[in-house]
Design a protein around this motif. Structure first.
Motif, mmCIF file in Angstrom:
data_model
loop_
_atom_site.group_PDB
_atom_site.id
_atom_site.type_symbol
_atom_site.label_atom_id
_atom_site.label_comp_id
_atom_site.label_asym_id
_atom_site.label_seq_id
_atom_site.Cartn_x
_atom_site.Cartn_y
_atom_site.Cartn_z
ATOM 1 N N UNK A 1 0.824 -1.197 0.000
ATOM 2 C CA UNK A 1 0.000 0.000 0.000
ATOM 3 C C UNK A 1 0.856 1.243 0.000
ATOM 4 N N UNK A 2 0.189 2.372 0.084
ATOM 5 C CA UNK A 2 0.867 3.661 0.034
ATOM 6 C C UNK A 2 0.294 4.588 1.097
ATOM 7 N N UNK A 3 1.143 5.522 1.521
ATOM 8 C CA UNK A 3 0.656 6.616 2.355
ATOM 9 C C UNK A 3 0.904 7.913 1.611
ATOM 10 N N UNK A 4 0.087 8.885 1.919
ATOM 11 C CA UNK A 4 0.243 10.222 1.375
ATOM 12 C C UNK A 4 0.328 11.177 2.550
ATOM 13 N N UNK A 5 1.426 11.930 2.613
ATOM 14 C CA UNK A 5 1.577 12.894 3.703
ATOM 15 C C UNK A 5 0.454 13.928 3.680
ATOM 16 N N UNK B 1 -11.190 -13.025 10.540
ATOM 17 C CA UNK B 1 -11.038 -12.672 11.951
ATOM 18 C C UNK B 1 -11.672 -11.318 12.308
ATOM 19 N N UNK B 2 -12.405 -10.751 11.357
ATOM 20 C CA UNK B 2 -13.109 -9.480 11.556
ATOM 21 C C UNK B 2 -12.165 -8.382 12.050
ATOM 22 N N UNK B 3 -11.046 -8.217 11.323
ATOM 23 C CA UNK B 3 -10.045 -7.207 11.649
ATOM 24 C C UNK B 3 -10.162 -6.061 10.653
ATOM 25 N N UNK B 4 -10.769 -4.976 11.087
ATOM 26 C CA UNK B 4 -11.042 -3.839 10.207
ATOM 27 C C UNK B 4 -9.768 -3.267 9.583
ATOM 28 N N UNK B 5 -8.656 -3.329 10.296
ATOM 29 C CA UNK B 5 -7.398 -2.816 9.759
ATOM 30 C C UNK B 5 -7.042 -3.478 8.430
ATOM 31 N N UNK B 6 -7.399 -4.743 8.279
ATOM 32 C CA UNK B 6 -7.039 -5.502 7.079
ATOM 33 C C UNK B 6 -8.118 -5.499 6.007
ATOM 34 N N UNK B 7 -9.269 -4.940 6.314
ATOM 35 C CA UNK B 7 -10.375 -4.956 5.348
ATOM 36 C C UNK B 7 -10.865 -3.567 4.959
ATOM 37 N N UNK C 1 0.759 2.280 8.439
ATOM 38 C CA UNK C 1 1.318 1.579 7.278
ATOM 39 C C UNK C 1 2.321 0.513 7.711
ATOM 40 N N UNK C 2 3.147 0.832 8.706
ATOM 41 C CA UNK C 2 4.136 -0.133 9.195
ATOM 42 C C UNK C 2 3.459 -1.341 9.828
ATOM 43 N N UNK C 3 2.373 -1.119 10.532
ATOM 44 C CA UNK C 3 1.641 -2.248 11.109
ATOM 45 C C UNK C 3 1.060 -3.125 10.004
ATOM 46 N N UNK C 4 0.447 -2.500 9.004
ATOM 47 C CA UNK C 4 -0.110 -3.258 7.877
ATOM 48 C C UNK C 4 0.991 -4.008 7.124
#
Length: 163
Positions: A66-70, A102-108, A119-122
């Motif tokens: 993925x990507x982040x945008x400042x 696992x119903x983890x919103x961070x991943x969906x 982003x680092x966690x993902x």
């Protein structure tokens, strides 16, 4: 004695994924003769990163997680970004499916508010689920790209033939 399954501590699980990512990222550059900040070029269409190392070019089969945008203050998964070639989203299906299971919103959730920490966690979670060799991060102006490295190989050095 209880026979109920233990609930997973997702915070600890995510922390373990991040710790594993740090260990792997300390190891693979040494193994492939890459210094602390190797020169790198990437090609999203071929899903490869090429590093210049002392052993010769090192080519990684990669997945853009993925990507982040400042300026936007968000992380966007590659599977949710139409500008990213489809093979990256396909490589992330194991992560997306794990999140659904696992119903983890961070991943969906396609776009996550935040920036580098999220982003680092993902990235760490994706690396763990994909069994990645390592990860790589590159900055292009306002956008930061987060890659998992799925396979690495040293390309043979082309030598000129003598006639």
């Amino acid at each position: 004695m209880s026979t109920e399954p233990q609930a997973t501590d997702w915070t600890a699980w995510s922390r373990e994924a991040a710790e594993s990512m740090v260990r792997n990222n300390a190891q693979w550059p040494r193994e492939y003769g890459l210094d602390a900040a190797p020169a790198c070029t990437w090609d999203l269409e071929s899903a490869t990163l090429t590093f210049e190392g002392s052993l010769g070019p090192v080519v990684a089969t990669a997945c853009l997680v993925g990507t982040t945008s400042d300026s936007e203050g968000s992380f966007v998964w590659s599977w949710a970004n139409e500008a990213i070639p489809r093979q990256h989203g396909q490589a992330l299906e194991v992560v997306h499916e794990f999140g659904r299971e696992h119903q983890l919103a961070l991943l969906t959730t396609a776009r996550i508010s935040g920036g580098r920490p999220e982003a680092m966690e993902c990235l760490g979670i994706a690396a763990r689920l994909q069994r990645a060799v390592g990860t790589f991060i590159d900055q292009q102006g306002d956008v930061t790209l987060y890659f998992t490295l799925l396979h690495l190989r040293v390309e043979p050095v082309q030598r000129e033939r003598l006639h």
